[in-house]
Design a protein around this motif. Structure first.
Motif, PDB file in Angstrom:
ATOM      1  N   GLU A 216      34.716  35.483  53.017  1.00 57.44           N
ATOM      2  CA  GLU A 216      34.675  36.246  51.774  1.00 57.44           C
ATOM      3  C   GLU A 216      33.360  37.000  51.697  1.00 57.44           C
ATOM      4  O   GLU A 216      32.318  36.497  52.145  1.00 57.44           O
ATOM      5  CB  GLU A 216      34.821  35.328  50.553  1.00 57.44           C
ATOM      6  N   VAL A 217      33.409  38.204  51.139  1.00 53.93           N
ATOM      7  CA  VAL A 217      32.226  39.042  50.968  1.00 53.93           C
ATOM      8  C   VAL A 217      32.056  39.345  49.480  1.00 53.93           C
ATOM      9  O   VAL A 217      33.044  39.664  48.798  1.00 53.93           O
ATOM     10  CB  VAL A 217      32.348  40.364  51.761  1.00 53.93           C
ATOM     11  N   TYR A 218      30.821  39.258  49.008  1.00 52.45           N
ATOM     12  CA  TYR A 218      30.560  39.502  47.589  1.00 52.45           C
ATOM     13  C   TYR A 218      30.205  40.972  47.355  1.00 52.45           C
ATOM     14  O   TYR A 218      29.239  41.494  47.922  1.00 52.45           O
ATOM     15  CB  TYR A 218      29.417  38.627  47.076  1.00 52.45           C
ATOM     16  N   LEU A 219      31.011  41.637  46.518  1.00 54.88           N
ATOM     17  CA  LEU A 219      30.733  42.999  46.097  1.00 54.88           C
ATOM     18  C   LEU A 219      30.675  43.038  44.579  1.00 54.88           C
ATOM     19  O   LEU A 219      31.576  42.521  43.912  1.00 54.88           O
ATOM     20  CB  LEU A 219      31.809  43.964  46.605  1.00 54.88           C
ATOM     21  N   PRO A 220      29.629  43.630  44.011  1.00 53.45           N
ATOM     22  CA  PRO A 220      29.488  43.678  42.560  1.00 53.45           C
ATOM     23  C   PRO A 220      30.723  44.260  41.886  1.00 53.45           C
ATOM     24  O   PRO A 220      31.313  45.231  42.356  1.00 53.45           O
ATOM     25  CB  PRO A 220      28.267  44.589  42.369  1.00 53.45           C
ATOM     26  N   GLY A 221      31.122  43.653  40.790  1.00 52.46           N
ATOM     27  CA  GLY A 221      32.305  44.093  40.057  1.00 52.46           C
ATOM     28  C   GLY A 221      33.563  43.402  40.531  1.00 52.46           C
ATOM     29  O   GLY A 221      34.314  42.835  39.745  1.00 52.46           O
ATOM     30  N   ALA A 222      33.799  43.415  41.835  1.00 53.07           N
ATOM     31  CA  ALA A 222      34.990  42.781  42.403  1.00 53.07           C
ATOM     32  C   ALA A 222      34.793  41.296  42.639  1.00 53.07           C
ATOM     33  O   ALA A 222      35.744  40.518  42.656  1.00 53.07           O
ATOM     34  CB  ALA A 222      35.371  43.460  43.714  1.00 53.07           C
ATOM     35  N   GLY A 223      33.536  40.874  42.848  1.00 56.67           N
ATOM     36  CA  GLY A 223      33.273  39.476  43.165  1.00 56.67           C
ATOM     37  C   GLY A 223      33.556  39.192  44.633  1.00 56.67           C
ATOM     38  O   GLY A 223      33.336  40.042  45.501  1.00 56.67           O
ATOM     39  N   TRP A 224      34.065  37.997  44.905  1.00 52.72           N
ATOM     40  CA  TRP A 224      34.313  37.578  46.288  1.00 52.72           C
ATOM     41  C   TRP A 224      35.653  38.135  46.780  1.00 52.72           C
ATOM     42  O   TRP A 224      36.698  37.837  46.223  1.00 52.72           O
ATOM     43  CB  TRP A 224      34.302  36.060  46.390  1.00 52.72           C
ATOM     44  N   THR A 226      38.365  38.518  49.944  1.00 55.34           N
ATOM     45  CA  THR A 226      38.814  37.796  51.124  1.00 55.34           C
ATOM     46  C   THR A 226      39.039  38.731  52.309  1.00 55.34           C
ATOM     47  O   THR A 226      39.706  39.755  52.178  1.00 55.34           O
ATOM     48  CB  THR A 226      40.125  37.042  50.817  1.00 55.34           C
ATOM     49  N   PHE A 227      38.494  38.339  53.464  1.00 54.78           N
ATOM     50  CA  PHE A 227      38.733  39.038  54.731  1.00 54.78           C
ATOM     51  C   PHE A 227      39.126  37.996  55.777  1.00 54.78           C
ATOM     52  O   PHE A 227      38.415  37.014  55.976  1.00 54.78           O
ATOM     53  CB  PHE A 227      37.478  39.789  55.200  1.00 54.78           C
ATOM     54  N   ASP A 228      40.243  38.220  56.429  1.00 51.34           N
ATOM     55  CA  ASP A 228      40.736  37.325  57.482  1.00 51.34           C
ATOM     56  C   ASP A 228      40.738  38.090  58.797  1.00 51.34           C
ATOM     57  O   ASP A 228      41.721  38.746  59.142  1.00 51.34           O
ATOM     58  CB  ASP A 228      42.142  36.826  57.139  1.00 51.34           C
ATOM     59  N   PRO A 229      39.658  38.010  59.572  1.00 49.74           N
ATOM     60  CA  PRO A 229      39.595  38.806  60.813  1.00 49.74           C
ATOM     61  C   PRO A 229      40.588  38.359  61.865  1.00 49.74           C
ATOM     62  O   PRO A 229      40.984  39.165  62.715  1.00 49.74           O
ATOM     63  CB  PRO A 229      38.149  38.598  61.284  1.00 49.74           C
ATOM     64  N   THR A 230      41.051  37.112  61.826  1.00 49.45           N
ATOM     65  CA  THR A 230      42.029  36.652  62.809  1.00 49.45           C
ATOM     66  C   THR A 230      43.330  37.435  62.701  1.00 49.45           C
ATOM     67  O   THR A 230      44.024  37.660  63.699  1.00 49.45           O
ATOM     68  CB  THR A 230      42.310  35.152  62.627  1.00 49.45           C
ATOM     69  N   HIS A 231      43.672  37.874  61.485  1.00 48.94           N
ATOM     70  CA  HIS A 231      44.919  38.604  61.272  1.00 48.94           C
ATOM     71  C   HIS A 231      44.676  40.019  60.748  1.00 48.94           C
ATOM     72  O   HIS A 231      45.622  40.671  60.305  1.00 48.94           O
ATOM     73  CB  HIS A 231      45.815  37.834  60.294  1.00 48.94           C
ATOM     74  N   ASN A 232      43.419  40.462  60.764  1.00 41.17           N
ATOM     75  CA  ASN A 232      43.076  41.789  60.262  1.00 41.17           C
ATOM     76  C   ASN A 232      43.680  41.998  58.875  1.00 41.17           C
ATOM     77  O   ASN A 232      44.368  43.003  58.610  1.00 41.17           O
ATOM     78  CB  ASN A 232      43.547  42.883  61.224  1.00 41.17           C
ATOM     79  N   ALA A 233      43.459  41.038  57.991  1.00 37.16           N
ATOM     80  CA  ALA A 233      44.030  41.080  56.645  1.00 37.16           C
ATOM     81  C   ALA A 233      42.913  41.074  55.610  1.00 37.16           C
ATOM     82  O   ALA A 233      41.835  40.507  55.826  1.00 37.16           O
ATOM     83  CB  ALA A 233      44.950  39.886  56.424  1.00 37.16           C
TER      84      ALA A 233
END
Length: 278
Positions: A216-224, A226-233
Motif C-alpha cells: 500500500e502507498v500513502y497519498l494525501p486525500g486518498a489515504g492508503w 493498494t498495489f499488487d505487483p504480482t498481478h499488476n492490480a
C-alpha cells in the motif's frame, strides 16, 4: 474461509509462544462477520494490538507435542470496488510533491529506503520528468515489477532484498511486493507491506486459494492505496488483508518456534479454502 497451518515433528517438542496475525481489522472496505481460532494441542490465547494497530493473538502451549495445527475460520464482507476512484489531494496529483509536516512525521520509516543504488536507479527510471502524474507513475512502477522480475513459488523462509530480486529477476509475491515498496520509498513516498489472502470470485472452480502479500502507498486525500505487483492490480478488490507493517517479516500470519534441533521439524503444510457466500 478456513486457513490451516500444520507442523509435524519427529519427536515431542516444547513449543514456544506463537504469534498469530489471522484476524483482520474492520475498515470501510471490509467487515469481519465471524472469526474463530483453534489450536491443537490446546493453547492459552491472549490478544493485543501491535504498533500498527494489527490484532495479534499469542498462543501459549503447556505440553510437548509431535504436531501442531492452527486453524482460523473467518467470514468477512468485502466492499472493495474493482475500479476504484482515488480522491488524491490536488497538490499530490503530480510528482514530486511534499507531504505536510504531520504526514511526513507519522510516515517516518515507511518512507525510508535501504541504500541501494541499483534499486534507486530502477525506480527513478519510471519518472518521466517534473509534473509526472503521481498515480500513473505508481501504476507504471507496479506494472514494471513483473517486467523486471518473474513470479515464482519460493518455499524458503524470509524475504529477498529488493536488490536481490532485481539481480535474480524472480521472486515470490512477498519478494515482488518488497521490491515495489523499496522502489516507492526511493521516490520519497510512504509505503507499507500487507499480508492476507487472494480471492477471485470469478474463478472459484479453478483458483488455488492462497495466502498473499502486496503493498500500500500513502497519498494525501486518498489515504492508503493498494498495489499488487504480482498481478499488476490496483485497488483492494479480491484481496482480504490481515495485517500491515513496515516489512513482510513483521506480519507473517503464523510465526513461532520450538525447543529442539532443526532435524526435529519434519514439515509444514498450509491450506486456505475460501468459499463465497450468497
Amino acid at each position: 474461509m478456513v486457513h490451516q497451518t500444520a507442523y509435524r515433528f519427529s519427536r515431542p517438542v516444547v513449543l514456544h509462544p506463537h504469534r498469530l496475525m489471522l484476524r483482520p481489522r474492520d475498515s470501510h472496505e471490509l467487515s469481519v462477520l465471524d472469526f474463530q481460532l483453534a489450536c491443537s494441542p490446546a493453547a492459552d490465547i491472549t490478544w493485543s494490538q501491535d504498533v500498527f494497530g494489527n490484532l495479534c493473538a499469542v498462543a501459549g502451549f503447556r505440553q510437548p507435542t509431535e504436531s501442531l495445527v492452527i486453524e482460523s475460520r473467518l467470514t468477512v464482507a468485502s466492499r472493495a470496488q474493482p475500479w476504484p476512484v482515488f480522491p488524491i489531494t490536488p497538490t499530490a496529483q503530480t510528482y514530486p510533491f511534499a507531504y505536510d509536516d504531520d504526514e511526513a512525521t507519522d510516515l517516518g520509516h515507511l518512507r525510508l529506503p535501504r541504500p541501494d543504488p541499483d534499486v534507486a536507479r530502477w525506480a527513478h527510471g519510471f519518472v518521466a520528468g517534473p509534473g509526472t502524474d503521481t498515480l500513473s507513475l505508481l501504476k507504471d512502477l507496479n506494472a514494471g515489477v513483473l517486467g523486471a522480475a518473474a513470479y515464482r513459488v519460493r518455499d524458503e523462509e524470509g524475504v529477498q532484498s529488493a536488490g536481490e530480486t532485481l539481480r535474480l529477476a524472480s521472486g515470490s509475491c512477498r519478494d515482488l511486493a518488497a521490491l515495489f515498496i523499496e522502489a516507492v520509498r526511493q521516490l520519497g513516498l510512504g509505503a507499507r507491506a500487507v499480508s492476507g489472502y487472494l480471492f477471485d470470485p470469478d474463478q472459484v472452480e479453478r483458483q488455488a486459494d492462497t495466502t498473499h502479500a502486496w503493498a500500500e502507498v500513502y497519498l494525501p486525500g486518498a489515504g492508503w492505496i493498494t498495489f499488487d505487483p504480482t498481478h499488476n492490480a490496483v485497488g483492494a478488490a479480491g484481496l482480504i488483508p490481515l495485517a500491515v507493517g513496515r516489512a513482510n517479516g513483521q506480519i507473517m500470519p503464523v510465526a513461532g518456534s520450538f525447543a529442539g534441533s532443526a532435524t526435529d521439524a519434519l514439515g509444514m503444510d498450509v491450506s486456505v479454502k475460501i468459499t463465497p457466500v450468497g
